[in-house]
Design an enzyme around this catalytic site. Structure first.
Site, PDB file in Angstrom:
ATOM      1  CE  LYS A 163     -19.062  16.669-186.109  1.00  0.00           C
ATOM      2  NZ  LYS A 163     -19.379  16.410-184.708  1.00  0.00           N
TER       3      LYS A 163
ATOM      4  CG  HIS B 184     -18.188  15.624-181.069  1.00  0.00           C
ATOM      5  ND1 HIS B 184     -19.480  15.869-181.458  1.00  0.00           N
ATOM      6  CD2 HIS B 184     -17.932  14.341-181.408  1.00  0.00           C
ATOM      7  CE1 HIS B 184     -19.997  14.778-182.002  1.00  0.00           C
ATOM      8  NE2 HIS B 184     -19.081  13.835-181.988  1.00  0.00           N
TER       9      HIS B 184
END
Length: 316
Positions: free
Chosen positions: A201, A199
């Site tokens: 980035k 999850h």
């Protein structure tokens, strides 16, 4: 994640500008919090002003909703990243062969083809190194986008339910059939996390052999115009739809004269790794999708094969 140092309180009567870092982190963080226009955050802003943030070595990259013009335009989103990379890095030899890597958990609508945003304004920002050759060579720079395949999700620790945190929608995917040509599989064998769906980035600029980094960013911003901003009115304004926050690591801020981090891959040993060796959370070089690979799309059924827990995926 990025963890700050412990910030000491400034002496009573310190000036407004006291406790600033060489990366302008304190000013930028206060600016970001102020952009919410929330009275509830004023207490936190006052608290920040009373502390010494001078030990911070990262740059803040924030996004805040609005149509930003004039001096405001380069304060947010990908134009903030472009400005810092222009002002605070130097060109490297053969930099057009230094690939860009983006890794994310969701994807927005990017346009009818790659020239509409991804490989024009966004890639130009990521490909900036110093003030020279910025727009001339960005189209030649390789771009690798790491996003889990259906098989990544099916064989993950949670199985198909892990895909509930990878919200790429079918209606968006159908509008950009050109995008998977940039996609690379999620793989983190070195850290033992291949089966843990990401999850995070992250975005980075790597050397051609993937042994060094010119910069690295970890952020909340997925691959979308809403998060990073899109230019409007012939470039006069940057339109952003969401609040995002991330930090940018530059080697020079850590006193590395070469202007490059060396890459550390694999499990971090108990002892200290080589000084300024940068831990990458997934395997390099990224491996492009095979002809059989498909990007995970969360709102269509997957009934052809059960996942690791024996379940299929049939979203209502």
């Amino acid at each position: 994640i990025w963890l700050s140092p412990l910030y000491p309180r400034l002496p009573e009567g310190s000036s407004e500008t006291a406790g600033e870092s060489v990366t302008n982190f304190k000013h930028d963080l206060i600016d970001y919090l102020a952009s919410y226009r929330s009275t509830g955050l004023s207490e936190w802003i006052a608290h920040l002003k009373q502390h010494d943030l001078s030990e911070t070595r990262v740059y803040l990259i924030g996004s805040t909703p609005g149509r930003h013009q004039g001096n405001e335009k380069q304060k947010w989103g990908h134009l903030k990243l472009r400005r810092i990379l222009s002002d605070c890095t130097s060109p490297v030899a053969n930099q057009e062969s230094w690939p860009l890597i983006g890794q994310f958990s969701s994807i927005g609508s990017l346009g009818a083809d790659e020239t509409k945003w991804l490989c024009s304004e966004f890639k130009e920002s990521l490909a900036t190194l110093g003030k020279s050759q910025r727009s001339l060579s960005s189209h030649q720079v390789p771009l690798h986008l790491v996003y889990p395949t259906v098989e990544n999700v099916r064989t993950s620790l949670e199985g198909y339910p892990a895909g509930g945190s990878l919200p790429y929608a079918i209606v968006t995917a159908q509008k950009q059939p050109w995008l998977p040509s940039f996609f690379c599989r999620w793989s983190a064998e070195g850290t033992g996390r291949s089966r843990a769906m990401p999850h995070i980035k992250t975005y980075m600029r790597a050397s051609p052999d993937f042994g060094e980094l010119a910069w690295f960013a970890v952020t909340s911003a997925n691959l979308s115009k809403a998060a990073w901003g899109a230019l409007e009115k012939n470039g006069l304004q940057l339109m952003i739809r969401s609040y995002e926050l991330g930090v940018l690591y530059l080697p020079t801020a850590f006193g590395i004269d070469t202007g490059r981090f060396s890459v550390h891959q694999g499990r971090l040993p108990d002892c200290k790794v080589a000084e300024m060796s940068f831990p990458i959370p997934y395997d390099l070089p990224p491996q492009h999708y095979s002809s059989k690979d498909r990007p995970w799309i969360w709102n269509i059924p997957y009934l052809h094969a059960p996942d690791t827990n024996g379940n299929v995926w049939a979203p209502s």
